[in-house]
Design an enzyme around this catalytic site. Structure first.
Site, short mmCIF file in Angstrom:
data_model
loop_
_atom_site.label_atom_id
_atom_site.label_comp_id
_atom_site.label_asym_id
_atom_site.label_seq_id
_atom_site.Cartn_x
_atom_site.Cartn_y
_atom_site.Cartn_z
N ARG A 70 -3.41 -1.08 13.44
CA ARG A 70 -4.88 -1.03 13.44
C ARG A 70 -5.39 -2.43 13.82
O ARG A 70 -5.52 -3.30 12.97
CB ARG A 70 -5.41 -0.59 12.08
CG ARG A 70 -5.24 0.90 11.84
CD ARG A 70 -5.97 1.38 10.60
NE ARG A 70 -5.22 1.10 9.39
CZ ARG A 70 -4.28 1.87 8.87
NH1 ARG A 70 -3.93 2.99 9.48
NH2 ARG A 70 -3.65 1.53 7.76
N ASP B 76 -2.29 -4.36 3.57
CA ASP B 76 -2.46 -4.54 5.01
C ASP B 76 -3.40 -5.70 5.33
O ASP B 76 -4.23 -6.10 4.50
CB ASP B 76 -2.99 -3.26 5.66
CG ASP B 76 -1.92 -2.17 5.71
OD1 ASP B 76 -0.74 -2.49 5.48
OD2 ASP B 76 -2.27 -1.00 5.98
N ASP C 187 -5.90 -5.99 7.48
CA ASP C 187 -7.28 -5.78 7.93
C ASP C 187 -8.26 -5.83 6.76
O ASP C 187 -7.87 -6.09 5.62
CB ASP C 187 -7.39 -4.45 8.70
CG ASP C 187 -6.94 -3.25 7.86
OD1 ASP C 187 -6.67 -3.43 6.66
OD2 ASP C 187 -6.87 -2.15 8.41
N GLU D 209 0.79 -1.23 0.00
CA GLU D 209 0.00 0.00 0.00
C GLU D 209 0.83 1.28 0.00
O GLU D 209 0.44 2.27 -0.62
CB GLU D 209 -0.93 0.02 1.22
CG GLU D 209 -2.10 -0.94 1.11
CD GLU D 209 -2.99 -0.88 2.33
OE1 GLU D 209 -3.35 0.22 2.75
OE2 GLU D 209 -3.32 -1.96 2.87
N GLU E 146 -9.82 -3.48 5.26
CA GLU E 146 -9.53 -2.45 4.27
C GLU E 146 -8.43 -2.91 3.33
O GLU E 146 -8.50 -2.73 2.11
CB GLU E 146 -9.12 -1.16 4.98
CG GLU E 146 -9.38 0.11 4.20
CD GLU E 146 -10.85 0.48 4.13
OE1 GLU E 146 -11.21 1.23 3.20
OE2 GLU E 146 -11.63 0.02 4.97
N TYR F 69 1.49 -4.27 13.31
CA TYR F 69 0.41 -3.51 12.66
C TYR F 69 -0.41 -2.75 13.70
O TYR F 69 -0.79 -3.30 14.74
CB TYR F 69 -0.48 -4.47 11.87
CG TYR F 69 -1.44 -3.77 10.94
CD1 TYR F 69 -0.98 -2.86 10.01
CD2 TYR F 69 -2.81 -4.02 11.01
CE1 TYR F 69 -1.85 -2.22 9.15
CE2 TYR F 69 -3.69 -3.40 10.15
CZ TYR F 69 -3.21 -2.50 9.23
OH TYR F 69 -4.08 -1.87 8.39
N HIS G 157 -5.14 -11.11 14.27
CA HIS G 157 -4.18 -10.02 14.43
C HIS G 157 -3.48 -10.15 15.77
O HIS G 157 -3.94 -10.82 16.68
CB HIS G 157 -4.90 -8.67 14.40
CG HIS G 157 -5.49 -8.35 13.06
ND1 HIS G 157 -5.99 -7.11 12.77
CD2 HIS G 157 -5.67 -9.09 11.96
CE1 HIS G 157 -6.47 -7.11 11.52
NE2 HIS G 157 -6.28 -8.30 11.02
#
Length: 548
Positions: A348, A128, A130, A26, A132, A346, A392
């Site tokens: 988030r 990433d 997640d 990203e 998103e 990470y 996560h």
């Protein structure tokens, strides 16, 4: 989902990676770090965030919609509904059919990625981990095109050599369920924004906007404002008595001064003492002035304070606000930089899970640095709230042996944030702090007074993460029946206060408590309601504005 209409792929660039694998991440910073850990058989490029989205107001498809051939058989309401659906890019009444467009500023990025992908043996989507990130990976695959067999999905919780190489040894496929979960949220964002915002324009003022999470966050701020304005303060009084051990107990005068005891009047006639005005307070003061202060009971018991869980997104934002004075937005910007540089995992996440390797490393570090007496027999585990993504990890340093003083090329505030994350991670795997808590009960006629004290017996996790506030008070060694001399009576008037206005951190905490929003959205929501003038931040408190 509706397919995006794109032009044919241009000829491959001269530096196309024939026989190599293309890795798409990203951010450019992340690409630079990962590039160091992969061999010459890989070429790493960045999508620089999202590449596709639902139509923006000035997009080509939106303009085409306004010039489309009119259907005179439709009613005015039906035409308005069609126009709304075209602007939104999603049709709730037809199985949520969606039209995605390449973002205007991503045309060159997509052109380069298509050229590189054409000659690549494999394409690794390394966005990433997640929802998103999963959606961005899916959009990249849809835009670039080509057979499904060419694509692999890789995810990693930290940007370290071992984590990157391990992820590429065990690639997977896109998780369409997670992609759909992200799309559902995006669709609802669009529907709320496009269908509710026009009502605000009609009823209040043009330019206002509504949002799925934004509007709820605003409601919390406004409701708190209403509570504060409706609150009626009530008067109450407290009485404290400054005393010291009577003659004979202290070895010398200076000792008596050092071991003064501050008591609070708590009961009268066995019932809780409630003083509502000065008249009531003066009556109690008269009784105290005329009475002897005799120790009725000394209660001692061992207590302990356990370390709190390793940071998740919301608790990191709250701790950074309380301890460092950072805004929610600043915290996430700095955490992103630390993650992309390979210093932390990470950022988030809503999971307190820690990997076996991380637990082994931190337990070894604690024993080497502080001694075996600080290491619990088994690792400390912490529960997750319902709905947490347990695949996560919590936010932790990538390498527990890397001290903040060893970070290179990192700004000072990022170093301070890293130090906070490091301390919380190490502390969460240490033994509790142990105390001896003392409650002293003193009688004066029918008035009961009380003093609390606490002395630390074993510092435990506070060796690494000292508490933000300490309430340790040492009480002298007095026994039942001992007499105390009164030095001063200290009456004080107070008024009850309403719940305080939200800070950025406490609003995030309330949103999380109510299950509103996700770790990836907290910072943007807090920023949005400020940027649009719905709230103002004053003395670190959020005040609702008229437009809000």
């Amino acid at each position: 989902m509706a397919k995006t209409t794109t032009k044919k792929s241009p000829a491959p660039a001269a530096d196309s990676p024939k026989g190599k694998s293309l890795v798409i991440v990203e951010s450019p910073a992340k690409a630079k770090t990962i590039n160091k850990y992969l061999g010459d058989d890989f070429i790493v490029r960045s999508s620089i965030g999202h590449v596709r989205d639902l139509p923006v107001s000035a997009s080509k498809s939106a303009k085409k919609a306004t010039t489309a051939k009119k259907d005179d058989s439709l009613t005015k309401e039906e035409k308005a509904q069609q126009a709304l659906v075209r602007r939104m890019g999603v049709d709730p009444e037809h199985d949520w059919a969606a039209v995605y467009e390449v973002l205007p500023n991503k045309t060159k990025v997509i052109k380069e990625l298509k050229a590189l992908a054409k000659d690549a043996d494999k394409i690794y989507l390394a966005t990433d981990m997640d929802r998103e990130g999963e959606a961005i990976a899916w959009h990249l695959k849809e835009v670039i095109g080509g057979p499904d067999s060419k694509y692999q999905r890789v995810v990693f919780n930290e940007i370290t050599k071992s984590a990157i190489q391990s992820a590429f040894k065990q690639p997977s496929k896109l998780d369409i369920d997670r992609v759909n979960a992200q799309q559902a949220r995006r669709f609802l964002d669009r529907v709320v924004g496009f269908m509710v915002s026009p009502l605000l324009w009609q009823k209040i003022a043009r330019g206002l906007s509504a949002g799925r999470v934004q509007s709820v966050a605003m409601r919390l701020v406004v409701e708190r404002e209403h509570e504060i304005r409706a609150f009626i303060p009530e008067e109450y009084w407290q009485i404290h008595a400054d005393t010291h051990i009577a003659n004979g107990k202290a070895k010398k005068t200076s000792d008596a001064e050092q071991i003064g005891i501050r008591l609070e009047a708590t009961k009268q006639g066995g019932k809780t003492l409630k003083l509502g005005n000065k008249e009531q307070t003066d009556k109690v003061l008269e009784i105290l002035k005329a009475s002897d202060f005799i120790v009725k009971e000394r209660e001692e018991k061992p207590t302990q304070s356990r370390p709190s869980a390793p940071f998740i997104t919301s608790t990191l934002q709250q701790a950074a606000s309380t301890r460092l004075g950072f805004s929610v937005k600043k915290t996430m910007i700095l955490a992103q930089r630390l993650y992309e540089a390979g210093h932390i995992t990470y950022m988030r996440t809503d999971s307190t899970f820690l990997s076996g390797d991380a637990l082994a490393a931190v337990r070894g570090h604690i024993e080497d640095s502080y001694g075996a007496k600080y290491v619990p027999e088994k690792p400390n585990f912490y529960g997750n709230k319902q709905g947490a993504q347990e695949a996560h990890e919590a936010i932790r340093p990538s390498n527990v042996n890397m001290k903040s003083t060893q970070l290179k090329g990192v700004e000072r505030d990022a170093i301070r944030l890293y130090e906070l994350i490091w301390r919380q991670f190490v502390a969460c795997q240490m033994l509790p702090a142990k105390y001896l808590s003392v409650n002293l009960f003193v009688g004066a006629d029918d008035i009961e007074l009380k003093a609390r004290g606490r002395t630390m017996v074993f510092d435990g996790y506070t060796r690494v993460m000292p508490p933000a506030k300490t309430d340790d008070t040492l009480l002298p060694d007095v026994k039942k029946g001992d007499k105390l001399n009164l030095d001063k009576l200290d009456p004080s008037q107070h008024f009850t206060k309403p719940a305080p206005r939200y800070t950025e951190a406490s609003l995030v905490k309330e949103l999380e408590k109510k299950g509103i929003g996700r770790p990836s959205t907290y910072a943007s929501i807090i920023s949005t309601i400020q940027d649009r003038g719905y709230v103002k931040l004053e003395n670190k408190r959020l005040f609702a504005e008229k437009n809000g």
